[in-house]
Design an enzyme around this catalytic site. Sequence first.
Site, PDB file in Angstrom:
ATOM      1  N   GLY A 131     -14.079 -10.131 -37.033  1.00  0.00           N
ATOM      2  CA  GLY A 131     -13.270  -9.603 -38.138  1.00  0.00           C
ATOM      3  C   GLY A 131     -11.934 -10.308 -38.220  1.00  0.00           C
ATOM      4  O   GLY A 131     -11.488 -10.735 -39.285  1.00  0.00           O
ATOM      5  N   LYS A 132     -11.306 -10.463 -37.064  1.00  0.00           N
ATOM      6  CA  LYS A 132     -10.024 -11.173 -36.991  1.00  0.00           C
ATOM      7  C   LYS A 132     -10.187 -12.632 -37.394  1.00  0.00           C
ATOM      8  O   LYS A 132      -9.375 -13.171 -38.133  1.00  0.00           O
ATOM      9  CB  LYS A 132      -9.573 -11.184 -35.528  1.00  0.00           C
TER      10      LYS A 132
ATOM     11  N   TYR B 248     -10.056  -0.337 -36.871  1.00  0.00           N
ATOM     12  CA  TYR B 248      -9.548   0.953 -37.334  1.00  0.00           C
ATOM     13  C   TYR B 248      -9.282   0.995 -38.849  1.00  0.00           C
ATOM     14  O   TYR B 248      -8.700   1.965 -39.345  1.00  0.00           O
ATOM     15  CB  TYR B 248      -8.255   1.299 -36.579  1.00  0.00           C
TER      16      TYR B 248
ATOM     17  N   HIS C 246      -0.222  -6.485 -41.201  1.00  0.00           N
ATOM     18  CA  HIS C 246       0.472  -7.007 -40.030  1.00  0.00           C
ATOM     19  C   HIS C 246       0.068  -8.466 -39.770  1.00  0.00           C
ATOM     20  O   HIS C 246       0.890  -9.316 -39.506  1.00  0.00           O
ATOM     21  CB  HIS C 246       0.138  -6.126 -38.815  1.00  0.00           C
TER      22      HIS C 246
ATOM     23  N   LYS D  34      -5.733  -6.577 -48.508  1.00  0.00           N
ATOM     24  CA  LYS D  34      -5.304  -6.220 -47.155  1.00  0.00           C
ATOM     25  C   LYS D  34      -4.338  -7.277 -46.606  1.00  0.00           C
ATOM     26  O   LYS D  34      -3.256  -6.952 -46.117  1.00  0.00           O
ATOM     27  CB  LYS D  34      -6.522  -6.059 -46.220  1.00  0.00           C
TER      28      LYS D  34
ATOM     29  N   ASP E 195      -2.740 -11.175 -31.004  1.00  0.00           N
ATOM     30  CA  ASP E 195      -2.950  -9.940 -30.259  1.00  0.00           C
ATOM     31  C   ASP E 195      -2.365  -8.826 -31.114  1.00  0.00           C
ATOM     32  O   ASP E 195      -1.216  -8.913 -31.555  1.00  0.00           O
ATOM     33  CB  ASP E 195      -2.305  -9.963 -28.874  1.00  0.00           C
TER      34      ASP E 195
ATOM     35  N   GLU F 249      -8.556 -12.615 -19.806  1.00  0.00           N
ATOM     36  CA  GLU F 249      -8.204 -11.241 -19.450  1.00  0.00           C
ATOM     37  C   GLU F 249      -6.798 -10.932 -19.956  1.00  0.00           C
ATOM     38  O   GLU F 249      -5.866 -11.699 -19.681  1.00  0.00           O
ATOM     39  CB  GLU F 249      -8.267 -11.071 -17.929  1.00  0.00           C
TER      40      GLU F 249
ATOM     41  N   PHE G 288     -12.469  -4.230 -40.485  1.00  0.00           N
ATOM     42  CA  PHE G 288     -13.047  -4.053 -39.153  1.00  0.00           C
ATOM     43  C   PHE G 288     -12.175  -3.052 -38.377  1.00  0.00           C
ATOM     44  O   PHE G 288     -11.169  -2.558 -38.883  1.00  0.00           O
ATOM     45  CB  PHE G 288     -13.150  -5.393 -38.406  1.00  0.00           C
TER      46      PHE G 288
HETATM   47  P1  ITT Z   1      -9.570 -11.243 -29.245  1.00  0.00           P
HETATM   48  O1  ITT Z   1      -8.692 -10.839 -28.087  1.00  0.00           O
HETATM   49  O2  ITT Z   1     -10.711 -12.100 -28.847  1.00  0.00           O
HETATM   50  O3  ITT Z   1      -8.777 -11.828 -30.373  1.00  0.00           O
HETATM   51  P2  ITT Z   1      -9.862  -8.363 -29.581  1.00  0.00           P
HETATM   52  O4  ITT Z   1     -10.595  -7.504 -30.566  1.00  0.00           O
HETATM   53  O5  ITT Z   1     -10.034  -8.043 -28.123  1.00  0.00           O
HETATM   54  O6  ITT Z   1     -10.246  -9.887 -29.868  1.00  0.00           O
HETATM   55  P3  ITT Z   1      -7.107  -7.522 -29.405  1.00  0.00           P
HETATM   56  O7  ITT Z   1      -7.103  -7.463 -27.934  1.00  0.00           O
HETATM   57  O8  ITT Z   1      -5.895  -8.109 -30.091  1.00  0.00           O
HETATM   58  O9  ITT Z   1      -8.339  -8.351 -29.967  1.00  0.00           O
HETATM   59  O10 ITT Z   1      -7.366  -6.051 -29.942  1.00  0.00           O
HETATM   60  C1  ITT Z   1      -7.035  -5.713 -31.221  1.00  0.00           C
HETATM   61  C2  ITT Z   1      -7.754  -4.447 -31.595  1.00  0.00           C
HETATM   62  O11 ITT Z   1      -6.891  -3.705 -32.481  1.00  0.00           O
HETATM   63  C3  ITT Z   1      -9.023  -4.772 -32.383  1.00  0.00           C
HETATM   64  O12 ITT Z   1     -10.152  -4.819 -31.573  1.00  0.00           O
HETATM   65  C4  ITT Z   1      -9.063  -3.636 -33.392  1.00  0.00           C
HETATM   66  O13 ITT Z   1      -9.696  -2.530 -32.811  1.00  0.00           O
HETATM   67  C5  ITT Z   1      -7.599  -3.302 -33.612  1.00  0.00           C
HETATM   68  N1  ITT Z   1      -7.079  -4.038 -34.784  1.00  0.00           N
HETATM   69  C6  ITT Z   1      -6.226  -5.097 -34.786  1.00  0.00           C
HETATM   70  N2  ITT Z   1      -5.999  -5.522 -36.043  1.00  0.00           N
HETATM   71  C7  ITT Z   1      -6.725  -4.733 -36.836  1.00  0.00           C
HETATM   72  C8  ITT Z   1      -6.920  -4.678 -38.212  1.00  0.00           C
HETATM   73  O14 ITT Z   1      -6.357  -5.555 -39.033  1.00  0.00           O
HETATM   74  N3  ITT Z   1      -7.737  -3.742 -38.700  1.00  0.00           N
HETATM   75  C9  ITT Z   1      -8.325  -2.855 -37.882  1.00  0.00           C
HETATM   76  N4  ITT Z   1      -8.216  -2.832 -36.574  1.00  0.00           N
HETATM   77  C10 ITT Z   1      -7.414  -3.775 -36.037  1.00  0.00           C
END
Ligand code: ITT
Length: 198
Positions: A13-14, A154, A180, A175, A71, A42, A152
């Site tokens: 999603g990111k 939340y 952010h 979006k 992050d 990690e 994706f």
């Molecule tokens: P990478 O570290 O591989 O990038 P990750 O999903 O583990 O993937 P993070 O540690 O940064 O990434 O966790 C971010 C979490 O916050 C992500 O899994 C979502 O649950 C939430 N999140 C971040 N940005 C979001 C968005 O734009 N919309 C919805 N949820 C988001």
Amino acid sequence: MAEKFVLATQNPGKLAEMRAILSKLGVEVISPTEAGAEVNVEETETTFAGNAMLKAKAICAAAGLPAIADDSGLCVDALNGGPGVYSARYGGEGLDDRGRRMLLLQAMRGQTTRAAHFTCAVACAFPNGDTLEAEGRCDGAIAFAPLGDGGFGYDPVFLVPEKGKTFGQLSPEEKSAISHRGKALAAFVEKLGTYLKK
Ligand code: ITT
């Protein structure tokens, strides 16, 4: 910009959002798979910025190319800023995005204070050791039930008051214009432009 950047994320999603936003801003990007640099990093830091830099440096070292990491997480006032940097791990390993949303709604049951914000820290690491950082924030509130199936994580439970909709009800372009991640990447690209001119 002639230089190619690896997007240091394993979250599809990111990856899709970062790719779309950065392509529009003229930054050429490839995925860790395309770069042959799939490293599991990690997240041992306690700040978004610290974890973003860990990921950017690890992928940059593995790929031998400049890397951009994100992050991010959801900080809920009534949960003392949680799940925050632990957003991806909220509720433990066994939960998927839907499970984490349900857990959050459960934790917020009966709460009248619904204020929350998303934070995104972007870090970029270059093979010569240089680094760049930027952050973005989007304020909103936790909905009482999920709405929409876009985005994706939340997104379906994050209400944006000025839109009267959740992130899950917005198109990717809508979006990114207020998110952010959109803000952090726009600030980052501005710094990158200055850096590359030097
Ligand atoms: P990478 O570290 O591989 O990038 P990750 O999903 O583990 O993937 P993070 O540690 O940064 O990434 O966790 C971010 C979490 O916050 C992500 O899994 C979502 O649950 C939430 N999140 C971040 N940005 C979001 C968005 O734009 N919309 C919805 N949820 C988001």
